[in-house]
Enzyme design. Structure first.
Site, PDB file in Angstrom:
ATOM      1  CG  HIS A   1     -35.468  34.084 -29.263  1.00  0.00           C
ATOM      2  ND1 HIS A   1     -34.472  34.437 -28.378  1.00  0.00           N
ATOM      3  CD2 HIS A   1     -36.205  35.203 -29.445  1.00  0.00           C
ATOM      4  CE1 HIS A   1     -34.595  35.716 -28.053  1.00  0.00           C
ATOM      5  NE2 HIS A   1     -35.648  36.205 -28.669  1.00  0.00           N
TER       6      HIS A   1
ATOM      7  CG  ASP B   1     -31.102  32.889 -29.693  1.00  0.00           C
ATOM      8  OD1 ASP B   1     -32.265  32.489 -29.934  1.00  0.00           O
ATOM      9  OD2 ASP B   1     -30.614  33.896 -30.237  1.00  0.00           O
TER      10      ASP B   1
ATOM     11  CG  ASP C   1     -35.182  39.558 -26.264  1.00  0.00           C
ATOM     12  OD1 ASP C   1     -35.937  38.762 -26.857  1.00  0.00           O
ATOM     13  OD2 ASP C   1     -34.311  40.220 -26.844  1.00  0.00           O
TER      14      ASP C   1
ATOM     15  CD  GLU D   1     -35.016  36.817 -32.289  1.00  0.00           C
ATOM     16  OE1 GLU D   1     -35.724  37.743 -32.725  1.00  0.00           O
ATOM     17  OE2 GLU D   1     -34.150  37.014 -31.386  1.00  0.00           O
ATOM     18  CD  GLU D   2     -31.754  38.271 -29.208  1.00  0.00           C
ATOM     19  OE1 GLU D   2     -31.616  39.191 -30.041  1.00  0.00           O
ATOM     20  OE2 GLU D   2     -32.518  38.355 -28.227  1.00  0.00           O
TER      21      GLU D   2
ATOM     22  CD  GLU E   1     -38.789  38.447 -29.502  1.00  0.00           C
ATOM     23  OE1 GLU E   1     -38.406  39.040 -28.472  1.00  0.00           O
ATOM     24  OE2 GLU E   1     -38.029  37.793 -30.232  1.00  0.00           O
TER      25      GLU E   1
ATOM     26  CG  HIS F   1     -30.662  43.188 -26.785  1.00  0.00           C
ATOM     27  ND1 HIS F   1     -30.564  43.314 -28.163  1.00  0.00           N
ATOM     28  CD2 HIS F   1     -31.372  42.042 -26.588  1.00  0.00           C
ATOM     29  CE1 HIS F   1     -31.174  42.297 -28.755  1.00  0.00           C
ATOM     30  NE2 HIS F   1     -31.679  41.516 -27.802  1.00  0.00           N
TER      31      HIS F   1
END
Length: 374
Positions: free
Chosen positions: A69, A71, A101, A133-134, A161, A347
């Site tokens: 992904h 994003d 990520d 995706e997030e 991932e 994150h």
């Protein structure tokens, strides 16, 4: 371009989930085509975001998909010591939002394109890069729906991932929803004339706590940590001032389900609260925000063995975080997780990937390309 140079460019795009991503998609398309790949931009229904699908080798022959992904989550945390959207090297660490990520995997895949295009592939390698995706894997279903027109049925899909380049065969599914309660406002001195939406939410919260406690009893699957499905309330919004009877209150809840359990079904006890609230005179609106299925450890044995040979790492059975892998599996593709970096760094402020991890991911993808030449 080296993988690090590509990563620096990708990090420079502030591709926060839910926002337009056209500049990043255009850059990746231009780069991929410059390496000899065919690339297709797949606009989503939102109109300002798109997936991208690129192929090296013949599209009419079954090959493998590398999925990632584009994003990232926001970078508003106060702990950042550098610009989150500028790649900064500190020793072997490459800091920036999305480095683990999962723009590191995207960069490794794009860096590998240059060598993959030098010799013809007997079977193709596809890059499937998604958006949003997030915030619940919202973009990739639109890409998966068009796979039949983009390529022959793939042999399998690798979702990059962060897993320390360890193949992972299963993960939990997830669903999230919002219950919005509407009452009747008024002065707090006359509670008899209003309907307090926050007070009404107390019953919803208790129902969520009870449901979460019940899930601990099973069904159980020891491959996951924890070995049961889970449920939690993550966000509550309500009220305007302490002396106003709150007219609205919203409760956002998520469920994470072990393989074989539908995460949407786990939210049913909370959804049932809507009817109970209506009977007491409240408005109640239930909105499913997102859902994706678990990845079950079936049908991906050969893919796990192949990636184990390419990485030197033995596969593990399961992780508790979720990915787009379950959606590819639901579409009939063997799917597995295997990417550089560490989910524990994601994150968080000062997110990073190690330069050695980035190089190892590129070698894995180039090894997969060599396998596709045979």
């Amino acid at each position: 371009m080296t993988a690090e140079e590509i990563l620096a460019r990708l990090v420079s795009f502030p591709s926060v989930a839910g926002r337009p991503n056209g500049e990043m998609v255009d850059w990746i398309k231009h780069y991929a085509e410059g390496c000899g790949a065919t690339a297709t931009v797949l606009p989503g229904p939102e109109g300002d975001r798109a997936n991208l699908f690129a192929t090296v080798g013949p599209r009419d022959v079954p090959g493998y998909v590398l999925s990632g992904h584009m994003d990232v989550v926001p970078a508003d945390e106060p702990g950042w010591v550098t610009d989150a959207f500028q790649l900064v090297r500190s020793g072997d660490r490459l800091h920036g939002r999305g480095t683990s990520d999962m723009k590191g995997f995207l960069a490794a895949a794009l860096a590998a394109l240059a060598s993959l295009g030098q010799e013809p592939l007997v079977r193709p390698l596809h890059l499937a890069f998604s958006y949003d995706e997030e915030i619940g894997c919202r973009g990739v279903p639109h890409l998966i729906a068009r796979l039949t027109e983009l390529c022959a049925p793939p042999l399998g899909c690798v979702i990059g991932e962060p897993s320390g380049l360890t193949p992972v065969r299963a993960h939990k599914g997830k669903a999230a929803a919002r219950l919005t309660i509407t009452g009747r406002p008024g002065h707090s001195s006359r509670p008899d004339q209003g309907l307090n939406a926050i007070h009404a939410a107390v019953g919803v919260l208790q129902r969520a706590v009870d449901a979460a406690d019940h899930l601990r009893l099973g069904p159980l699957d020891a491959r996951f940590a924890p070995p049961y499905s889970s449920l939690q309330v993550g966000v509550i919004h309500g009220g305007e001032a302490v002396n106003i009877i709150p007219e609205t209150c919203s409760v956002e809840v998520e469920a994470r389900a072990i393989a074989g359990v539908d995460p949407v079904d786990l939210l049913e006890p909370i959804r049932e609260c809507a009817a109970l609230l209506a009977a007491d005179g409240f408005g109640a609106e239930w909105s499913l925000l997102s859902s994706y299925p678990a990845l079950a450890p079936r049908g991906n044995e050969e893919l796990a063995a192949l990636l184990s040979r390419l990485t030197g790492n033995e596969p593990i059975l399961a992780v508790s975080y979720g990915t787009e892998a379950g959606l590819f599996q639901a579409a009939g593709l063997p799917a597995i997780i295997c990417g550089p970096g560490d989910i524990a760094r994601a994150h968080k402020p000062n997110e990073y990937i190690e330069a050695g991890e980035l190089a190892a991911a590129q070698r894995m993808i180039e090894g997969l390309g060599a396998y596709l030449r045979s």
